[in-house]
Scaffold this active site. Structure first.
Site, PDB file in Angstrom:
ATOM      1  N   HIS A 139      87.182  56.791  47.672  1.00 24.08           N
ATOM      2  CA  HIS A 139      86.119  57.042  48.521  1.00 24.08           C
ATOM      3  C   HIS A 139      85.914  56.448  49.851  1.00 24.08           C
ATOM      4  O   HIS A 139      85.052  56.489  50.677  1.00 24.08           O
ATOM      5  CB  HIS A 139      84.694  56.633  47.934  1.00 24.08           C
ATOM      6  CG  HIS A 139      84.479  55.072  47.905  1.00 24.08           C
ATOM      7  ND1 HIS A 139      85.392  54.283  46.869  1.00 24.08           N
ATOM      8  CD2 HIS A 139      83.847  54.209  48.473  1.00 24.08           C
ATOM      9  CE1 HIS A 139      85.070  52.948  47.237  1.00 24.08           C
ATOM     10  NE2 HIS A 139      84.447  52.816  48.183  1.00 24.08           N
TER      11      HIS A 139
HETATM   12  C1  UD1 Z   1      79.362  52.652  50.542  1.00 26.19           C
HETATM   13  C2  UD1 Z   1      79.877  51.286  51.312  1.00 26.19           C
HETATM   14  C3  UD1 Z   1      81.388  50.983  50.905  1.00 26.19           C
HETATM   15  C4  UD1 Z   1      81.301  50.855  49.391  1.00 26.19           C
HETATM   16  C5  UD1 Z   1      80.794  52.215  48.582  1.00 26.19           C
HETATM   17  C6  UD1 Z   1      80.599  52.144  47.213  1.00 26.19           C
HETATM   18  C7  UD1 Z   1      79.109  51.216  53.683  1.00 26.19           C
HETATM   19  C8  UD1 Z   1      79.603  51.116  55.036  1.00 26.19           C
HETATM   20  N1  UD1 Z   1      79.853  51.662  52.757  1.00 26.19           N
HETATM   21  O1  UD1 Z   1      79.996  53.596  51.060  1.00 26.19           O
HETATM   22  O2  UD1 Z   1      81.781  49.822  51.287  1.00 26.19           O
HETATM   23  O3  UD1 Z   1      82.810  50.842  48.889  1.00 26.19           O
HETATM   24  O4  UD1 Z   1      79.375  52.551  49.281  1.00 26.19           O
HETATM   25  O5  UD1 Z   1      80.569  53.230  46.525  1.00 26.19           O
HETATM   26  O6  UD1 Z   1      78.224  50.465  53.669  1.00 26.19           O
HETATM   27  N2  UD1 Z   1      75.797  60.140  48.962  1.00 26.19           N
HETATM   28  C9  UD1 Z   1      75.106  60.733  48.137  1.00 26.19           C
HETATM   29  N3  UD1 Z   1      74.484  60.098  47.130  1.00 26.19           N
HETATM   30  C10 UD1 Z   1      74.253  58.937  46.843  1.00 26.19           C
HETATM   31  C11 UD1 Z   1      74.990  58.124  48.067  1.00 26.19           C
HETATM   32  C12 UD1 Z   1      75.814  58.656  48.720  1.00 26.19           C
HETATM   33  O7  UD1 Z   1      75.315  62.043  48.095  1.00 26.19           O
HETATM   34  O8  UD1 Z   1      73.555  58.374  46.051  1.00 26.19           O
HETATM   35  C13 UD1 Z   1      76.596  60.625  49.957  1.00 26.19           C
HETATM   36  C14 UD1 Z   1      75.958  61.028  51.411  1.00 26.19           C
HETATM   37  O9  UD1 Z   1      76.573  62.260  51.867  1.00 26.19           O
HETATM   38  C15 UD1 Z   1      76.268  59.789  52.293  1.00 26.19           C
HETATM   39  C16 UD1 Z   1      77.836  59.629  51.751  1.00 26.19           C
HETATM   40  O10 UD1 Z   1      77.989  59.891  50.213  1.00 26.19           O
HETATM   41  O11 UD1 Z   1      76.349  60.322  53.669  1.00 26.19           O
HETATM   42  C17 UD1 Z   1      78.235  58.056  51.941  1.00 26.19           C
HETATM   43  O12 UD1 Z   1      77.336  57.138  51.567  1.00 26.19           O
HETATM   44  P1  UD1 Z   1      77.254  55.821  52.083  1.00 26.19           P
HETATM   45  O13 UD1 Z   1      76.408  54.965  51.448  1.00 26.19           O
HETATM   46  O14 UD1 Z   1      76.878  55.900  53.509  1.00 26.19           O
HETATM   47  O15 UD1 Z   1      78.790  55.425  52.187  1.00 26.19           O
HETATM   48  P2  UD1 Z   1      79.730  55.088  50.836  1.00 26.19           P
HETATM   49  O16 UD1 Z   1      80.900  56.089  51.241  1.00 26.19           O
HETATM   50  O17 UD1 Z   1      79.158  55.460  49.680  1.00 26.19           O
HETATM   51  N1  UDP Z   2      82.636  52.537  39.106  1.00 32.12           N
HETATM   52  C1  UDP Z   2      81.564  53.089  38.180  1.00 32.12           C
HETATM   53  N2  UDP Z   2      81.759  54.472  38.101  1.00 32.12           N
HETATM   54  C2  UDP Z   2      82.539  55.345  38.864  1.00 32.12           C
HETATM   55  C3  UDP Z   2      83.516  54.480  39.743  1.00 32.12           C
HETATM   56  C4  UDP Z   2      83.333  53.083  40.086  1.00 32.12           C
HETATM   57  O1  UDP Z   2      80.891  52.560  37.447  1.00 32.12           O
HETATM   58  O2  UDP Z   2      82.618  56.476  38.671  1.00 32.12           O
HETATM   59  C5  UDP Z   2      82.503  50.934  39.324  1.00 32.12           C
HETATM   60  C6  UDP Z   2      83.736  50.375  39.189  1.00 32.12           C
HETATM   61  O3  UDP Z   2      84.111  50.111  37.740  1.00 32.12           O
HETATM   62  C7  UDP Z   2      83.496  49.151  40.062  1.00 32.12           C
HETATM   63  C8  UDP Z   2      82.660  49.473  40.947  1.00 32.12           C
HETATM   64  O4  UDP Z   2      81.984  50.744  40.528  1.00 32.12           O
HETATM   65  O5  UDP Z   2      82.978  48.239  39.154  1.00 32.12           O
HETATM   66  C9  UDP Z   2      83.337  49.717  42.270  1.00 32.12           C
HETATM   67  O6  UDP Z   2      82.607  50.437  43.232  1.00 32.12           O
HETATM   68  P1  UDP Z   2      82.985  51.346  44.316  1.00 32.12           P
HETATM   69  O7  UDP Z   2      84.396  51.713  43.954  1.00 32.12           O
HETATM   70  O8  UDP Z   2      82.011  52.303  44.460  1.00 32.12           O
HETATM   71  O9  UDP Z   2      83.269  50.326  45.788  1.00 32.12           O
HETATM   72  P2  UDP Z   2      83.887  49.236  46.226  1.00 32.12           P
HETATM   73  O10 UDP Z   2      84.299  48.283  45.046  1.00 32.12           O
HETATM   74  O11 UDP Z   2      85.129  49.908  46.930  1.00 32.12           O
HETATM   75  O12 UDP Z   2      83.128  48.769  47.351  1.00 32.12           O
END
Ligand code: UD1
Ligand code: UDP
Length: 361
Positions: free
Chosen positions: A203
């Site tokens: 991601h």
């Molecule tokens: C965010 C965090 C990242 C973290 C990740 C965990 C920032 C800058 N990034 O990244 O550090 O590792 O969360 O998963 O804060 N979207 C949906 N539904 C949701 C959420 C997101 O459709 O419930 C889609 C939207 O298109 C959105 C995109 O995902 O624009 C990105 O979501 P966003 O929360 O901005 O960043 P993440 O890539 O999720």
């Molecule tokens: N995780 C989850 N379901 C998924 C993918 C990840 O529960 O489909 C959990 C994973 O086990 C870990 C946390 O989400 O505890 C990590 O989050 P993510 O990878 O979204 O973000 P990051 O750690 O890179 O910020």
């Protein structure tokens, strides 16, 4: 003490579960969900499974550009802090919700505490790196998961209010591992056998925002001679659709929706190897004793690489293929992330830190 905790994204729900449980034994906690993640499978499922108390406020900020999203959170969190007047604000990790929470607190001269302080990838192109550095410099209490994190803070001149407490993700895993083994049916649902499949998560913008990188990663996974279970983050699904890669998915890759924590734990625990660009998943792979192939050029969890259980391969197709075939950890496992008592230690330290770095407040 009255503490406002700020969460908003998937890993923060998991981190806050053990801390919230401990905090509420001695303190009043007001839980604020920024709404950064909002799909059921990215948010609600964690509140249900981990029995996290309902948020007192859901700010409903949702998705947006970094500036707009962080700015909207900053204003909305400030509003909550003006109403609640807490003694401290608690933030987790490195997302835009983290930075907005720490900044809102700093602007109102409310002490801020940062769980997972001091992590550095030394790659400022990562949005998380900017969030980590700024959050640490705006915080009064810095709860570090590793000695490396403490040293990183010292290099930047931050030594006051720094505590090495271990990683709250160990606490979360210890609490939930047996529950996951008993309750999760994910292997049966997906149709894979223990030890005979790979798990992949992707991601990070460095991968998702590049069609070449995503094609290289999926191409490499397609060469694996076994099933690859791939719970797809909504950000990644959006880009895969845009690049036309969802329709061309290799047959051995099992694309599924994001999983709840219990399913994810069981799936990872029984995997042969894990491929990921997630910070949390790299750590969990180590804790579960599963070799990890990291689809990044750098990591903030350097200890896992030094211990020989994690290898950095970026998004290079041939390197990924050869590591899927050959990577075998050399060293023994030993605890890198504390003893699973981080949350209790944090709850005990918090009262001592109310006025640190905020003279006169
Ligand atoms: C965010 C965090 C990242 C973290 C990740 C965990 C920032 C800058 N990034 O990244 O550090 O590792 O969360 O998963 O804060 N979207 C949906 N539904 C949701 C959420 C997101 O459709 O419930 C889609 C939207 O298109 C959105 C995109 O995902 O624009 C990105 O979501 P966003 O929360 O901005 O960043 P993440 O890539 O999720
Ligand atoms: N995780 C989850 N379901 C998924 C993918 C990840 O529960 O489909 C959990 C994973 O086990 C870990 C946390 O989400 O505890 C990590 O989050 P993510 O990878 O979204 O973000 P990051 O750690 O890179 O910020």
């Amino acid at each position: 003490m009255k503490i406002v905790s700020i969460v908003g994204a998937r890993p923060q729900f998991i981190k806050c579960a053990p801390v919230s449980r401990e905090l509420r034994k001695e303190h009043e906690e007001i839980l604020v969900h920024t709404g950064q993640h909002y799909d059921h499978g990215m948010s609600e499922v964690f509140f249900e499974e981990l029995r996290i108390p309902r948020p007192d406020y859901n700010l409903g900020i949702g998705s947006g550009t970094h500036g707009r999203q962080t700015g909207a959170m900053l204003g909305a969190i400030e509003g909550v802090l003006e109403i609640e007047k807490p003694d401290m604000v608690l933030v987790y990790g490195d997302t835009n919700s983290t930075l907005a929470g720490a900044l809102a607190a700093a602007k109102l001269h409310i002490p801020a505490a940062h769980v997972e302080a001091g992590l550095r990838s030394f790659d400022r192109s990562m949005p998380e790196e900017v969030n980590r550095v700024l959050t640490d410099h705006a915080s009064d209490l810095l709860f570090c998961p590793t000695a490396t994190a403490v040293a990183n803070l010292a290099t930047e001149g931050i030594t006051k209010g720094v505590h090495l407490v271990g990683d709250v993700m160990v606490d979360a895993m210890n609490y939930n591992r047996t529950i996951a083994e008993e309750r999760s049916r994910i292997l049966e649902d997906v149709g894979v056998e223990p030890g005979d499949y790979l798990v992949a998560t992707v991601h990070r913008p460095s991968n998702t925002d590049s069609p070449e990188n995503m094609a290289a990663i999926l191409g490499a996974l397609g060469e694996a001679d076994r099933s690859v279970v791939f719970p797809v983050h909504p950000r990644t699904r959006k880009f895969l659709r845009e690049y036309g890669l969802l329709a061309e998915m290799p047959e051995n890759i099992r694309v599924i929706e994001p999983l709840g924590y219990l399913d994810m734990l069981r799936l990872m625990a029984q995997a042969e190897k894990i491929l990921t660009d997630s910070g949390g998943v790299q750590k969990e792979a180590y804790m579960l004793g599963v070799p990890c192939i990291t689809l990044r050029e750098n990591t903030e969890w350097v200890e896992t690489v030094e211990a020989g259980w994690n290898v950095l391969v970026g998004a290079e197709r041939e390197r990924i293929i050869s590591m899927i075939r050959e990577f075998a950890p050399a060293g023994d496992q030993f605890p890198l992330f504390g003893n699973g008592q981080a949350a209790a230690v944090i709850a005990k330290i918090i009262p001592s830190g109310v006025t640190i770095n905020c003279p006169g407040v």
